[in-house]
Design a protein around this motif. Structure first.
Motif, PDB file in Angstrom:
ATOM      1  N   THR A  74       0.814  -1.219   0.000  1.00 23.99           N
ATOM      2  CA  THR A  74       0.000   0.000   0.000  1.00 23.99           C
ATOM      3  C   THR A  74       0.847   1.270   0.000  1.00 23.99           C
ATOM      4  N   ASP A 144      -6.876   2.797  -8.454  1.00 19.72           N
ATOM      5  CA  ASP A 144      -6.234   3.518  -7.363  1.00 19.72           C
ATOM      6  C   ASP A 144      -6.401   5.022  -7.558  1.00 19.72           C
ATOM      7  N   ASP A 168     -13.056   0.383 -10.529  1.00 19.49           N
ATOM      8  CA  ASP A 168     -12.655  -1.014 -10.510  1.00 19.49           C
ATOM      9  C   ASP A 168     -13.179  -1.647 -11.795  1.00 19.49           C
ATOM     10  N   ARG A 241      -6.576  -5.471  -9.204  1.00 20.05           N
ATOM     11  CA  ARG A 241      -6.954  -5.540  -7.790  1.00 20.05           C
ATOM     12  C   ARG A 241      -8.157  -4.644  -7.571  1.00 20.05           C
ATOM     13  N   SER A 242      -8.947  -4.994  -6.572  1.00 21.00           N
ATOM     14  CA  SER A 242     -10.137  -4.221  -6.244  1.00 21.00           C
ATOM     15  C   SER A 242      -9.938  -3.356  -5.015  1.00 21.00           C
ATOM     16  N   ASP A 243      -8.904  -3.651  -4.233  1.00 21.30           N
ATOM     17  CA  ASP A 243      -8.651  -2.920  -2.998  1.00 21.30           C
ATOM     18  C   ASP A 243      -7.263  -2.282  -3.048  1.00 21.30           C
ATOM     19  N   ALA A 244      -6.835  -1.718  -1.915  1.00 19.67           N
ATOM     20  CA  ALA A 244      -5.544  -1.045  -1.857  1.00 19.67           C
ATOM     21  C   ALA A 244      -4.375  -2.002  -2.047  1.00 19.67           C
ATOM     22  N   ASP A 245      -4.588  -3.281  -1.763  1.00 22.34           N
ATOM     23  CA  ASP A 245      -3.532  -4.274  -1.912  1.00 22.34           C
ATOM     24  C   ASP A 245      -4.169  -5.556  -2.414  1.00 22.34           C
TER      25      ASP A 245
END
Length: 381
Positions: A74, A144, A168, A241-245
């Protein structure tokens, strides 16, 4: 920085004299998109590099034909201090220019056509496309928000103002486009559906699939299918990726594979191979055992490879150099057996059927592959 001579050398290295992409490389101050980046040593420890404090190193790195990691886990290099040493996987990078040019060529970008750059990253592809077809025809998308905002500001400083979107892509892709070029690896199935839906009928896409190095290109037909082929070219891109990591790796299963005896022990037929760097083998393994993850290590002359799967299957193969390995396996699937069947086919036929295969991607994101009598699909239930 006097960057023009550096950009000229890079352009001459990665484009032909008559290439329409040579001028964009000549005119793009790539170093402005990558003021800071991460470098990993032999032990895998990440260390920050700051361009403005060392202009010589900055120029050499920014105008070399290589990828620069800009985000680990992150932590983006822009936000890091000199004592930071993040752990985890790279989650963003500035892609090497020659690969960007290859992907743009595969996409058949042309004047007057709208282009979606899926995977903004540092903004290099977006910059080249803006030079080539004009800002008004270019949209750049990344999951992001920081990457999008940073690229927007740096591109604006260069005089470019494309449309920039934070989204996303596995869930939603706003807009419709004549061309889509993907510099992240997309999951077949539902995660690919929004991208295919954003391609206009008659439009063309170039993409890679998750955990493979296959470059797939195709044209969208009137019934919503994308029809094309696996190019005789390969590329390695980060997973979407869908999230921060990224989700946690199968750490416990890798640990089990490293120590356990397993349900079966046998002698392998072929030498241990580093699957992460055996791109065609790795891609074929993903086709027949979707979701498998790979690991590899060396200790002196001993080489060990690991295969693990979310269903609990695992395999460990270890040997001294090129000797036949001792193979331990467990779980619902015998993963090393699957790999050896692929290697048998490669040795028997001299090639695998992937490169040059025909592809049909249906609107639900399922990828159907075929070549001669061989066929497979990815992303279906």
């Amino acid at each position: 920085m006097e960057w023009e001579s550096w950009a000229t050398a890079l352009a001459h290295q990665v484009t032909d004299p008559d290439s329409r992409w040579r001028n964009p490389l000549l005119r793009t101050a790539r170093h402005q998109l990558i003021p800071r980046w991460w470098v990993a040593d032999e032990a895998g420890r990440w260390t920050l590099r700051d361009g403005p404090s060392d202009p010589g190193t900055w120029a050499e790195a920014a105008y070399a034909d290589r990828s620069l990691t800009t985000r680990v886990g992150t932590l983006h290099a822009d936000d890091a201090g000199p004592d930071d040493h993040p752990e985890g996987q790279p989650t963003s990078s500035a892609t090497l220019p020659s690969l960007i040019v290859r992907m743009l060529r595969h996409t058949r970008v042309g004047n007057g056509l709208s282009l979606l750059d899926l995977g903004t990253g540092a903004g290099g592809l977006t910059a080249y496309a803006c030079h080539r077809i004009g800002d008004g025809h270019v949209t750049s998308l990344d999951v992001d928000p920081y990457l999008v905002d940073a690229a927007r500001a740096r591109l604006a400083a260069m005089g470019h103002r494309p449309r920039m979107i934070t989204a996303d892509a596995t869930k939603e892709v706003p807009g419709a486009y004549d061309r889509i070029v993907c510099t992240v690896a997309l999951p077949p199935g539902p995660g690919l559906r929004p991208v295919i839906g954003a391609l206009k009928p008659g439009g063309r896409i170039a993409l890679t699939l998750a955990r493979t190095s296959l470059i797939i290109t195709g044209w969208k037909t009137g019934n919503g299918d994308v029809v094309g082929q696996v190019e005789r070219d390969m590329a390695g891109f980060m997973l979407t990726r869908s999230d921060a990591d990224y989700p946690p790796a199968l750490t416990e299963l890798f640990a089990l594979a490293a120590e356990a005896e397993g349900e079966t022990t046998s002698a392998g037929r072929y030498p241990v191979v580093d699957m992460a760097n055996a791109w065609e083998l790795r891609s074929m393994l993903e086709v027949i055992t979707p979701g498998v993850e790979v690991g590899y290590e060396t200790r002196g002359r001993t080489r060990t490879a690991y295969l693990v799967h979310p269903d609990g299957s695992w395999a460990r193969a270890s040997a001294e150099w090129t000797d036949p390995p001792e193979v331990h396996q467990s779980g619902p699937q015998r993963l090393w057996n699957a790999l050896e069947r692929i290697r048998n086919r490669l040795n028997t036929e001299g090639a695998l059927p992937l490169l040059g295969a025909r592809v049909r991607i249906t609107p639900d994101g399922v990828c159907h592959l075929s070549r001669g009598k061989w066929s497979a699909y990815m992303g279906g239930q």
